[in-house]
Design a protein around this motif. Structure first.
Motif, PDB file in Angstrom:
ATOM      1  N   SER A  63       0.811  -0.960   0.007  1.00  0.00           N
ATOM      2  CA  SER A  63      -0.189   0.370   0.056  1.00  0.00           C
ATOM      3  C   SER A  63       0.720   1.219   0.088  1.00  0.00           C
ATOM      4  O   SER A  63       0.517   2.543  -0.097  1.00  0.00           O
ATOM      5  CB  SER A  63      -0.406   0.388   1.762  1.00  0.00           C
ATOM      6  N   GLU A  64       2.204   1.305  -0.020  1.00  0.00           N
ATOM      7  CA  GLU A  64       3.211   2.535  -0.020  1.00  0.00           C
ATOM      8  C   GLU A  64       4.028   2.437  -0.922  1.00  0.00           C
ATOM      9  O   GLU A  64       4.483   0.835  -1.953  1.00  0.00           O
ATOM     10  CB  GLU A  64       3.848   2.068   1.191  1.00  0.00           C
ATOM     11  N   ALA A  65       3.578   2.954  -2.090  1.00  0.00           N
ATOM     12  CA  ALA A  65       3.596   3.615  -3.426  1.00  0.00           C
ATOM     13  C   ALA A  65       6.231   2.996  -3.493  1.00  0.00           C
ATOM     14  O   ALA A  65       6.120   2.565  -4.257  1.00  0.00           O
ATOM     15  CB  ALA A  65       4.054   4.769  -4.474  1.00  0.00           C
ATOM     16  N   ALA A  66       6.180   3.283  -1.849  1.00  0.00           N
ATOM     17  CA  ALA A  66       8.166   3.939  -2.799  1.00  0.00           C
ATOM     18  C   ALA A  66       8.451   2.482  -1.918  1.00  0.00           C
ATOM     19  O   ALA A  66       9.835   2.212  -1.987  1.00  0.00           O
ATOM     20  CB  ALA A  66       8.569   4.477  -0.967  1.00  0.00           C
ATOM     21  N   ASP A  67       7.618   1.651  -1.518  1.00  0.00           N
ATOM     22  CA  ASP A  67       8.404   0.347  -0.455  1.00  0.00           C
ATOM     23  C   ASP A  67       7.562  -0.746  -2.272  1.00  0.00           C
ATOM     24  O   ASP A  67       8.793  -1.355  -2.275  1.00  0.00           O
ATOM     25  CB  ASP A  67       7.167   0.179  -0.127  1.00  0.00           C
ATOM     26  N   LEU A  68       6.982   0.075  -2.631  1.00  0.00           N
ATOM     27  CA  LEU A  68       6.351  -0.986  -3.926  1.00  0.00           C
ATOM     28  C   LEU A  68       7.921  -0.531  -4.674  1.00  0.00           C
ATOM     29  O   LEU A  68       8.565  -1.512  -6.326  1.00  0.00           O
ATOM     30  CB  LEU A  68       5.109  -0.621  -5.143  1.00  0.00           C
ATOM     31  N   ASP A  69       8.513   0.473  -5.353  1.00  0.00           N
ATOM     32  CA  ASP A  69       9.279   1.535  -6.140  1.00  0.00           C
ATOM     33  C   ASP A  69      10.761   0.000  -5.751  1.00  0.00           C
ATOM     34  O   ASP A  69      11.263   0.095  -6.555  1.00  0.00           O
ATOM     35  CB  ASP A  69       9.981   2.529  -6.110  1.00  0.00           C
ATOM     36  N   ARG A  70      10.999  -0.395  -4.044  1.00  0.00           N
ATOM     37  CA  ARG A  70      12.284  -0.246  -3.481  1.00  0.00           C
ATOM     38  C   ARG A  70      11.526  -2.311  -3.937  1.00  0.00           C
ATOM     39  O   ARG A  70      12.671  -2.280  -4.446  1.00  0.00           O
ATOM     40  CB  ARG A  70      12.218  -0.549  -2.236  1.00  0.00           C
ATOM     41  N   ILE A  71      10.918  -2.564  -4.446  1.00  0.00           N
ATOM     42  CA  ILE A  71      10.808  -4.034  -4.787  1.00  0.00           C
ATOM     43  C   ILE A  71      11.533  -4.578  -6.248  1.00  0.00           C
ATOM     44  O   ILE A  71      12.325  -4.960  -6.485  1.00  0.00           O
ATOM     45  CB  ILE A  71       9.091  -4.124  -4.391  1.00  0.00           C
ATOM     46  N   TYR A  72      10.333  -3.343  -6.964  1.00  0.00           N
ATOM     47  CA  TYR A  72      11.497  -3.499  -8.570  1.00  0.00           C
ATOM     48  C   TYR A  72      11.972  -3.014  -8.796  1.00  0.00           C
ATOM     49  O   TYR A  72      12.798  -3.388  -9.746  1.00  0.00           O
ATOM     50  CB  TYR A  72       9.906  -3.049  -9.600  1.00  0.00           C
ATOM     51  N   ASP A  73      13.134  -2.260  -7.671  1.00  0.00           N
ATOM     52  CA  ASP A  73      14.773  -1.942  -8.628  1.00  0.00           C
ATOM     53  C   ASP A  73      15.492  -3.198  -7.766  1.00  0.00           C
ATOM     54  O   ASP A  73      15.808  -3.630  -8.734  1.00  0.00           O
ATOM     55  CB  ASP A  73      14.449  -0.500  -6.976  1.00  0.00           C
ATOM     56  N   ALA A  74      15.130  -4.258  -7.157  1.00  0.00           N
ATOM     57  CA  ALA A  74      15.745  -5.011  -6.705  1.00  0.00           C
ATOM     58  C   ALA A  74      15.233  -6.034  -8.140  1.00  0.00           C
ATOM     59  O   ALA A  74      16.230  -6.775  -8.534  1.00  0.00           O
ATOM     60  CB  ALA A  74      15.517  -6.228  -5.612  1.00  0.00           C
ATOM     61  N   VAL A  75      14.605  -6.451  -9.002  1.00  0.00           N
ATOM     62  CA  VAL A  75      14.017  -6.754  -9.903  1.00  0.00           C
ATOM     63  C   VAL A  75      14.299  -6.539 -10.643  1.00  0.00           C
ATOM     64  O   VAL A  75      15.713  -7.763 -11.327  1.00  0.00           O
ATOM     65  CB  VAL A  75      12.374  -6.687  -9.657  1.00  0.00           C
ATOM     66  N   ARG A  76      14.560  -5.485 -10.752  1.00  0.00           N
ATOM     67  CA  ARG A  76      15.316  -4.363 -12.268  1.00  0.00           C
ATOM     68  C   ARG A  76      17.501  -5.228 -12.584  1.00  0.00           C
ATOM     69  O   ARG A  76      17.668  -4.517 -12.930  1.00  0.00           O
ATOM     70  CB  ARG A  76      15.505  -3.316 -11.899  1.00  0.00           C
ATOM     71  N   LEU A  82      10.584  -9.327 -16.199  1.00  0.00           N
ATOM     72  CA  LEU A  82       9.508 -10.100 -14.577  1.00  0.00           C
ATOM     73  C   LEU A  82       9.067 -10.850 -15.632  1.00  0.00           C
ATOM     74  O   LEU A  82       8.186 -10.351 -16.333  1.00  0.00           O
ATOM     75  CB  LEU A  82       9.290  -9.423 -14.151  1.00  0.00           C
ATOM     76  N   ASP A  83       9.367 -12.141 -15.517  1.00  0.00           N
ATOM     77  CA  ASP A  83       8.102 -13.035 -15.927  1.00  0.00           C
ATOM     78  C   ASP A  83       6.922 -13.611 -15.638  1.00  0.00           C
ATOM     79  O   ASP A  83       6.095 -14.180 -16.272  1.00  0.00           O
ATOM     80  CB  ASP A  83       8.873 -14.494 -16.486  1.00  0.00           C
ATOM     81  N   VAL A  84       6.787 -13.200 -14.022  1.00  0.00           N
ATOM     82  CA  VAL A  84       5.421 -13.306 -13.319  1.00  0.00           C
ATOM     83  C   VAL A  84       4.887 -13.141 -12.272  1.00  0.00           C
ATOM     84  O   VAL A  84       6.383 -12.811 -11.769  1.00  0.00           O
ATOM     85  CB  VAL A  84       5.738 -15.583 -12.703  1.00  0.00           C
ATOM     86  N   LEU A  85       4.254 -12.732 -11.761  1.00  0.00           N
ATOM     87  CA  LEU A  85       3.588 -11.470 -11.120  1.00  0.00           C
ATOM     88  C   LEU A  85       2.303 -11.817 -10.233  1.00  0.00           C
ATOM     89  O   LEU A  85       1.633 -12.337 -10.939  1.00  0.00           O
ATOM     90  CB  LEU A  85       3.496 -10.067 -11.472  1.00  0.00           C
ATOM     91  N   VAL A  86       2.618 -12.574  -8.864  1.00  0.00           N
ATOM     92  CA  VAL A  86       1.442 -12.870  -8.272  1.00  0.00           C
ATOM     93  C   VAL A  86       1.542 -11.638  -7.209  1.00  0.00           C
ATOM     94  O   VAL A  86       1.962 -11.492  -6.058  1.00  0.00           O
ATOM     95  CB  VAL A  86       1.841 -14.086  -7.227  1.00  0.00           C
ATOM     96  N   ALA A  87       0.378 -11.112  -7.442  1.00  0.00           N
ATOM     97  CA  ALA A  87      -0.514 -10.421  -6.388  1.00  0.00           C
ATOM     98  C   ALA A  87      -1.400 -10.853  -4.837  1.00  0.00           C
ATOM     99  O   ALA A  87      -2.503 -11.474  -5.535  1.00  0.00           O
ATOM    100  CB  ALA A  87      -1.165  -9.594  -7.191  1.00  0.00           C
ATOM    101  N   ASN A  88      -1.188 -11.270  -3.755  1.00  0.00           N
ATOM    102  CA  ASN A  88      -1.180 -11.984  -3.098  1.00  0.00           C
ATOM    103  C   ASN A  88      -1.876 -11.361  -2.050  1.00  0.00           C
ATOM    104  O   ASN A  88      -2.638 -12.274  -0.803  1.00  0.00           O
ATOM    105  CB  ASN A  88      -0.550 -13.911  -2.980  1.00  0.00           C
ATOM    106  N   ALA A  89      -0.904 -10.415  -1.993  1.00  0.00           N
ATOM    107  CA  ALA A  89      -1.005  -9.714  -0.533  1.00  0.00           C
ATOM    108  C   ALA A  89      -1.788  -9.038  -0.319  1.00  0.00           C
ATOM    109  O   ALA A  89      -2.982  -8.516  -0.995  1.00  0.00           O
ATOM    110  CB  ALA A  89       0.127  -8.345  -0.253  1.00  0.00           C
ATOM    111  N   ALA A  90      -2.323  -9.388   0.863  1.00  0.00           N
ATOM    112  CA  ALA A  90      -4.089  -9.008   1.097  1.00  0.00           C
ATOM    113  C   ALA A  90      -4.596  -9.008   2.479  1.00  0.00           C
ATOM    114  O   ALA A  90      -3.516  -9.439   3.428  1.00  0.00           O
ATOM    115  CB  ALA A  90      -5.251  -9.673   0.511  1.00  0.00           C
ATOM    116  N   ALA A 123       4.685  -2.649 -11.906  1.00  0.00           N
ATOM    117  CA  ALA A 123       5.404  -4.042 -12.844  1.00  0.00           C
ATOM    118  C   ALA A 123       5.162  -3.523 -14.562  1.00  0.00           C
ATOM    119  O   ALA A 123       6.132  -4.754 -15.009  1.00  0.00           O
ATOM    120  CB  ALA A 123       4.906  -5.693 -12.608  1.00  0.00           C
ATOM    121  N   LEU A 124       4.985  -3.416 -15.100  1.00  0.00           N
ATOM    122  CA  LEU A 124       4.643  -2.845 -16.525  1.00  0.00           C
ATOM    123  C   LEU A 124       5.782  -2.868 -16.852  1.00  0.00           C
ATOM    124  O   LEU A 124       6.334  -3.662 -18.165  1.00  0.00           O
ATOM    125  CB  LEU A 124       3.504  -1.770 -16.336  1.00  0.00           C
TER     126      LEU A 124
END
Length: 250
Positions: A63-76, A82-90, A123-124
């Protein structure tokens, strides 16, 4: 050789329960899996369970934009897209209409709806052509379970996202599908029902109403997600697969 050999995957909410089972299954199929979650200790333990060479933990709140950016920076930084994205957190809790507060609504929709949307949107740029996106919805979206209104509505929104995004991303060959688990025995379910004693009553009810006569196992949901992540499901787009022991089917 697994079905996801040399692929890169992200699983949000991957430290326990369904998320951990999904991450482990994708890793078993050959993917390198980035797992996210708010609790670093549990994330680190999950990586040890999956295997340190097959998983990377990135603490964060979707729910925090900066945290999502950090996640995708690690993938980058891995350099393979990225081949598979599973949006599971709830998140979810039993709260009646009368008891619902702005904070409860904002938390539920902030994680389950807003968080899911921006998890996929951000992730796009990384998603490779022909990637697979799997959104975790719930059978609750189809039932008027008393005191579960905000959660059910949020999961109905997730199911709707799968349809729309499947259409929007078809030009890149990116498949978007949903998985709707029924009751699955996880630490999160214990929390929702307020402890093991309360959950025991739920188990008795499930045994009487579900065709399989029991709660599901996280590994059973993971098997469905793995199928949707692989080329074995190449002609499945915009679908919703129920993993519910027959609850919604009969």
């Amino acid at each position: 050789m697994g079905q996801l050999e040399n692929r890169t995957a992200v699983v949000t909410g991957g430290s326990t329960g369904i998320g951990l089972a999904v991450a482990a299954r994708l890793a078993d199929e050959g993917a390198h899996v980035f797992i996210t979650g708010r609790r670093k200790t549990e994330l680190d333990a999950a990586v040890e369970t999956i295997g340190t060479s097959r998983a990377t933990a990135v603490p964060g709140d979707i729910s925090e934009a900066a945290d999502l950016d950090r996640i995708y920076d690690a993938v980058r930084a891995r350099g393979q897209g990225l081949d598979v994205l599973v949006a599971n957190a709830a998140t979810g809790a039993f709260v009646t209409l009368e008891q619902t507060t702005e904070d409860h609504f904002d938390q539920t929709f902030g994680v389950n709806v807003r968080g899911t949307l921006f998890t996929v949107q951000k992730a796009l740029p990384l998603l490779n052509d022909d990637a697979s996106v799997v959104l975790i919805s719930s059978t609750a979206a189809d039932h008027g379970i008393e005191a579960f209104g905000a959660y059910a509505a949020s999961k109905a929104a997730v199911r709707s996202f799968a349809r729309t995004w499947a259409n929007e991303l078809k030009g890149r060959g990116i498949r978007v599908n949903a998985v709707s688990p029924g009751g699955v025995e996880t630490p999160g379910l214990v929390d929702v029902y307020g402890g093991e004693e309360a959950l025991s009553g739920v188990k008795e009810m499930v045994a009487a109403t579900v065709v399989k006569g029991r709660l599901g196992r996280p590994e059973e949901v993971a098997a469905a997600v793995s199928f949707l992540a692989s080329e074995q499901s190449g002609y499945i787009v915009g679908a919703n697969i129920y993993v519910d022991g027959g609850l919604n089917q009969i």
